[in-house]
Design a protein around this motif. Structure first.
Motif, PDB file in Angstrom:
ATOM      1  N   ALA A  49       0.961  -1.176  -0.084  1.00  0.00           N
ATOM      2  CA  ALA A  49      -0.157   0.100  -0.236  1.00  0.00           C
ATOM      3  C   ALA A  49       0.762   1.237   0.086  1.00  0.00           C
ATOM      4  CB  ALA A  49      -0.829   0.138   1.259  1.00  0.00           C
ATOM      5  N   VAL A  50       0.374   2.320  -0.811  1.00  0.00           N
ATOM      6  CA  VAL A  50       1.184   3.546  -0.883  1.00  0.00           C
ATOM      7  C   VAL A  50       0.328   4.659  -0.020  1.00  0.00           C
ATOM      8  CG1 VAL A  50       2.330   5.175  -2.251  1.00  0.00           C
ATOM      9  CG2 VAL A  50       2.331   2.893  -3.000  1.00  0.00           C
ATOM     10  N   ASN A  51       0.813   5.159   0.882  1.00  0.00           N
ATOM     11  CA  ASN A  51       0.167   6.079   1.687  1.00  0.00           C
ATOM     12  C   ASN A  51       0.715   7.616   1.319  1.00  0.00           C
ATOM     13  OD1 ASN A  51      -1.268   4.172   3.139  1.00  0.00           O
ATOM     14  ND2 ASN A  51       0.631   3.887   4.469  1.00  0.00           N
ATOM     15  N   VAL A  52      -0.029   8.512   0.681  1.00  0.00           N
ATOM     16  CA  VAL A  52       0.524   9.672   0.234  1.00  0.00           C
ATOM     17  C   VAL A  52      -0.052  10.724   0.874  1.00  0.00           C
ATOM     18  CG1 VAL A  52       0.905  11.027  -1.969  1.00  0.00           C
ATOM     19  CG2 VAL A  52       0.503   8.587  -2.009  1.00  0.00           C
ATOM     20  N   ASN A  53       0.979  11.770   1.358  1.00  0.00           N
ATOM     21  CA  ASN A  53       0.538  13.040   1.748  1.00  0.00           C
ATOM     22  C   ASN A  53       0.935  14.216   0.969  1.00  0.00           C
ATOM     23  OD1 ASN A  53       0.113  15.374   3.410  1.00  0.00           O
ATOM     24  ND2 ASN A  53       0.968  14.440   5.365  1.00  0.00           N
ATOM     25  N   PHE A  54      -0.250  14.548   0.252  1.00  0.00           N
ATOM     26  CA  PHE A  54       0.214  15.598  -0.652  1.00  0.00           C
ATOM     27  C   PHE A  54       0.190  17.004  -0.290  1.00  0.00           C
ATOM     28  CE2 PHE A  54      -0.258  13.014  -4.634  1.00  0.00           C
ATOM     29  CZ  PHE A  54      -1.224  12.211  -4.175  1.00  0.00           C
ATOM     30  N   LEU A  55       1.468  17.695  -0.215  1.00  0.00           N
ATOM     31  CA  LEU A  55       1.834  18.940   0.416  1.00  0.00           C
ATOM     32  C   LEU A  55       1.881  20.114  -0.640  1.00  0.00           C
ATOM     33  CD1 LEU A  55       4.719  17.573   2.606  1.00  0.00           C
ATOM     34  CD2 LEU A  55       2.384  17.825   3.131  1.00  0.00           C
ATOM     35  N   ASN A  56       1.633  21.345  -0.554  1.00  0.00           N
ATOM     36  CA  ASN A  56       1.730  22.304  -1.175  1.00  0.00           C
ATOM     37  C   ASN A  56       3.149  23.096  -1.126  1.00  0.00           C
ATOM     38  OD1 ASN A  56      -0.709  22.168  -2.650  1.00  0.00           O
ATOM     39  ND2 ASN A  56      -1.804  23.005  -1.015  1.00  0.00           N
ATOM     40  N   THR A  57       3.174  23.348   0.377  1.00  0.00           N
ATOM     41  CA  THR A  57       4.929  23.835   0.902  1.00  0.00           C
ATOM     42  C   THR A  57       5.203  23.145   2.014  1.00  0.00           C
ATOM     43  OG1 THR A  57       3.573  25.464   2.029  1.00  0.00           O
ATOM     44  CG2 THR A  57       4.064  26.338  -0.236  1.00  0.00           C
ATOM     45  N   GLY A  58       6.248  23.520   2.607  1.00  0.00           N
ATOM     46  CA  GLY A  58       6.856  23.332   3.770  1.00  0.00           C
ATOM     47  C   GLY A  58       7.249  21.788   3.894  1.00  0.00           C
ATOM     48  N   MET A  59       7.763  20.995   3.035  1.00  0.00           N
ATOM     49  CA  MET A  59       8.089  19.770   3.092  1.00  0.00           C
ATOM     50  C   MET A  59       9.420  19.712   4.020  1.00  0.00           C
ATOM     51  SD  MET A  59       9.150  16.941   0.207  1.00  0.00           S
ATOM     52  CE  MET A  59       7.603  16.789  -0.426  1.00  0.00           C
ATOM     53  N   VAL A  60      10.309  20.444   3.750  1.00  0.00           N
ATOM     54  CA  VAL A  60      11.706  20.366   4.393  1.00  0.00           C
ATOM     55  C   VAL A  60      11.517  20.895   5.789  1.00  0.00           C
ATOM     56  CG1 VAL A  60      13.867  21.800   4.722  1.00  0.00           C
ATOM     57  CG2 VAL A  60      13.244  20.896   2.373  1.00  0.00           C
ATOM     58  N   GLU A  61      10.611  22.019   6.019  1.00  0.00           N
ATOM     59  CA  GLU A  61      10.115  22.137   7.514  1.00  0.00           C
ATOM     60  C   GLU A  61       9.465  21.083   8.215  1.00  0.00           C
ATOM     61  OE1 GLU A  61      11.135  25.698   5.203  1.00  0.00           O
ATOM     62  OE2 GLU A  61       9.686  23.990   4.895  1.00  0.00           O
ATOM     63  N   ARG A  62       8.809  20.221   7.707  1.00  0.00           N
ATOM     64  CA  ARG A  62       7.921  19.297   8.123  1.00  0.00           C
ATOM     65  C   ARG A  62       8.974  18.319   8.320  1.00  0.00           C
ATOM     66  NH1 ARG A  62       2.138  17.178   6.536  1.00  0.00           N
ATOM     67  NH2 ARG A  62       1.891  15.259   8.055  1.00  0.00           N
ATOM     68  N   LEU A  63       9.763  17.979   7.581  1.00  0.00           N
ATOM     69  CA  LEU A  63      10.705  16.775   7.719  1.00  0.00           C
ATOM     70  C   LEU A  63      11.596  17.156   9.050  1.00  0.00           C
ATOM     71  CD1 LEU A  63      11.498  15.666   4.233  1.00  0.00           C
ATOM     72  CD2 LEU A  63      10.267  14.188   5.744  1.00  0.00           C
ATOM     73  N   LYS A  64      11.891  18.233   9.071  1.00  0.00           N
ATOM     74  CA  LYS A  64      13.179  18.628   9.986  1.00  0.00           C
ATOM     75  C   LYS A  64      12.266  18.294  11.596  1.00  0.00           C
ATOM     76  CE  LYS A  64      16.229  22.214   7.716  1.00  0.00           C
ATOM     77  NZ  LYS A  64      16.616  23.671   7.858  1.00  0.00           N
ATOM     78  N   ALA A  65      10.982  18.888  11.562  1.00  0.00           N
ATOM     79  CA  ALA A  65      10.337  18.824  12.845  1.00  0.00           C
ATOM     80  C   ALA A  65      10.112  17.481  13.253  1.00  0.00           C
ATOM     81  CB  ALA A  65       8.946  19.676  12.586  1.00  0.00           C
ATOM     82  N   GLU A  66       9.720  16.667  12.283  1.00  0.00           N
ATOM     83  CA  GLU A  66       9.423  15.218  12.735  1.00  0.00           C
ATOM     84  C   GLU A  66      10.630  14.368  13.068  1.00  0.00           C
ATOM     85  OE1 GLU A  66       5.492  14.588   9.665  1.00  0.00           O
ATOM     86  OE2 GLU A  66       7.695  13.997   9.010  1.00  0.00           O
ATOM     87  N   GLY A  67      11.692  14.923  12.617  1.00  0.00           N
ATOM     88  CA  GLY A  67      13.198  14.281  12.601  1.00  0.00           C
ATOM     89  C   GLY A  67      12.987  12.587  12.584  1.00  0.00           C
ATOM     90  N   LYS A  68      13.450  11.830  13.501  1.00  0.00           N
ATOM     91  CA  LYS A  68      13.726  10.479  13.466  1.00  0.00           C
ATOM     92  C   LYS A  68      12.002   9.775  13.169  1.00  0.00           C
ATOM     93  CE  LYS A  68      18.355  10.058  15.453  1.00  0.00           C
ATOM     94  NZ  LYS A  68      19.005   9.496  16.368  1.00  0.00           N
ATOM     95  N   ARG A  69      11.144  10.500  14.102  1.00  0.00           N
ATOM     96  CA  ARG A  69       9.957   9.828  14.145  1.00  0.00           C
ATOM     97  C   ARG A  69       9.138  10.326  12.933  1.00  0.00           C
ATOM     98  NH1 ARG A  69       7.132  12.634  19.062  1.00  0.00           N
ATOM     99  NH2 ARG A  69       7.512  14.496  17.975  1.00  0.00           N
ATOM    100  N   SER A  70       9.480  10.723  11.831  1.00  0.00           N
ATOM    101  CA  SER A  70       8.834  10.739  10.440  1.00  0.00           C
ATOM    102  C   SER A  70       8.347   9.488  10.082  1.00  0.00           C
ATOM    103  CB  SER A  70       9.737  11.798   9.680  1.00  0.00           C
ATOM    104  OG  SER A  70       9.058  11.712   8.449  1.00  0.00           O
ATOM    105  N   PRO A  71       7.061   9.516   9.513  1.00  0.00           N
ATOM    106  CA  PRO A  71       6.681   8.417   8.953  1.00  0.00           C
ATOM    107  C   PRO A  71       6.998   8.566   7.371  1.00  0.00           C
ATOM    108  CG  PRO A  71       4.805  10.114   9.039  1.00  0.00           C
ATOM    109  CD  PRO A  71       6.071  10.492   9.720  1.00  0.00           C
ATOM    110  N   ALA A  72       7.522   9.450   6.680  1.00  0.00           N
ATOM    111  CA  ALA A  72       7.987   9.509   5.498  1.00  0.00           C
ATOM    112  C   ALA A  72       8.981   8.502   5.084  1.00  0.00           C
ATOM    113  CB  ALA A  72       8.245  10.912   5.093  1.00  0.00           C
ATOM    114  N   ASP A  73       8.683   7.756   4.142  1.00  0.00           N
ATOM    115  CA  ASP A  73       9.955   6.979   3.666  1.00  0.00           C
ATOM    116  C   ASP A  73      10.471   7.756   2.381  1.00  0.00           C
ATOM    117  OD1 ASP A  73       9.548   4.460   5.135  1.00  0.00           O
ATOM    118  OD2 ASP A  73       7.539   4.578   4.191  1.00  0.00           O
ATOM    119  N   ILE A  74       9.654   8.448   1.466  1.00  0.00           N
ATOM    120  CA  ILE A  74       9.964   8.817   0.092  1.00  0.00           C
ATOM    121  C   ILE A  74       9.383  10.454   0.202  1.00  0.00           C
ATOM    122  CG2 ILE A  74       9.357   8.791  -2.397  1.00  0.00           C
ATOM    123  CD1 ILE A  74      10.098   5.719  -2.093  1.00  0.00           C
ATOM    124  N   VAL A  75      10.256  11.117  -0.814  1.00  0.00           N
ATOM    125  CA  VAL A  75       9.808  12.402  -1.029  1.00  0.00           C
ATOM    126  C   VAL A  75       9.880  12.572  -2.303  1.00  0.00           C
ATOM    127  CG1 VAL A  75      10.339  13.641   1.052  1.00  0.00           C
ATOM    128  CG2 VAL A  75      12.229  13.432  -0.692  1.00  0.00           C
TER     129      VAL A  75
END
Length: 335
Positions: A49-75
């Motif tokens: 299954a592919v779970n997608v979070n479609f973003l308009n802005t702020g990808m870098v800021e979001r990944l920084k804030a989530e750190g090691k807890r980020s669920p993202a595998d791919i950008v």
């Protein structure tokens, strides 16, 4: 009972939930209609299954804030500067894959294999069929000539697509010459920069200007839209070149996040997106040029003709982005 749980507690429960062994999570700047067919094909083929979070802005800021807890595998994003931004902020990891190395040419992947291009698009000139003769514009340098005064439309100079083109100008001619070129283009504008690439073609159709700068795939998108078909029919695509090079190309691309929780599935998705099957889907859905060397562009894209890709590396173009932004501000391009 669930309704009484505070929002913070619910968030903690979600973050603490065990990771599924049969999923992969994507943060995407690409629109759902453009990439959903790819993810559906991947799930059908692999069962993942592919779970997608479609973003308009702020990808870098979001990944920084989530750190090691980020669920993202791919950008998944467009423009080399955005891919480089992910890497330069230490948010991506090198990927070892014989499939990706053999499929994607070296100039279309990161120096440390920390990003990979999936598709290419050329930044070209849309020219009025009625008011611009064949061969009247052949180079990017031509756009600064006085003959085009009051005849050019474009989107904002600070948009990523235009910054990448200006970065390529800097790579070819240096910052001072690029500033003079940008000043010349500004003096040739028919109106204040506004709208997106398709809005410029509409302005040509309406007689507000004669040429505009845009990405190739917008032609395909306009041809598929009953309302915009007339705009597309009013212009031709011209592949300008640099005087000492070729036509500027940019990419859409992918990177694995530094802390990807589903590393194995993420790698499978990356390899799938580089496969001939996915490249064909991508090319036909998005009217872009496949980066996979054995894949063919769609019939619509091939009808636009061939062109010579510029030889300046994407990494070099990305490195000039801060300078390009400074020049846009110095000449007050958007006025």
């Amino acid at each position: 009972m669930i309704r009484k749980i505070p929002l913070a507690a619910i968030s903690a429960i979600v973050l603490a939930a065990p990771i599924s062994a049969n999923e992969v999570n994507v943060y995407s700047y690409r629109q759902p209609a453009l990439v959903s067919p790819l993810f559906e094909a991947f799930t059908e083929e692999t069962g993942i299954a592919v779970n997608v979070n479609f973003l308009n802005t702020g990808m870098v800021e979001r990944l920084k804030a989530e750190g090691k807890r980020s669920p993202a595998d791919i950008v998944l994003t467009v423009d080399i500067s955005r891919l480089s931004e992910i890497v330069n902020n230490d948010l991506a990891q090198p990927v070892s894959s014989d499939v990706l190395m053999s499929t994607i040419p070296a100039k279309y992947r990161g120096p440390n294999s920390n990003w990979f291009a999936l598709t290419l698009r050329a930044r070209i000139v849309y020219a009025s069929i009625d008011r611009v003769a064949d061969g009247e514009v052949t180079t990017y340098e031509d756009l600064a000539l006085p003959k085009w005064k009051g005849r050019i439309c474009t989107r904002s100079g600070t948009h990523a697509y235009n910054l990448a083109l200006l970065s390529a100008v800097i790579a070819h001619h240096g910052a001072e010459s690029a500033k003079a070129w940008l000043t010349g283009v500004k003096s040739n504008l028919a109106r204040k920069p506004q709208g997106n690439d398709r809005a410029q073609v509409k302005a040509i159709w309406a007689g507000e200007c004669d040429i505009s700068v845009g990405n190739t795939y917008y032609m395909g998108a306009m041809l598929m839209d009953p309302e915009q078909r007339a705009w597309a029919d009013s212009v031709r695509i011209v592949f300008p070149e640099f005087e000492d090079g070729g036509t500027h190309v940019n990419v859409s691309g992918i990177a694995m996040t530094k802390h990807a929780p589903n590393h194995g599935n993420a790698l499978k998705l990356m390899e799938f997106l580089a496969s001939p099957k996915a490249q064909k889907i991508y090319a036909e859905a998005n009217f872009e040029y496949p980066v996979e060397s054995n894949s063919l562009a769609s019939e619509t894209v091939k009808s636009w003709g061939d062109f010579t890709r510029d030889g300046v590396s994407l990494a070099e173009i990305a490195s000039f982005r801060p300078t390009a932004l400074r020049l846009v501000q110095e000449v007050d391009f958007d006025n």
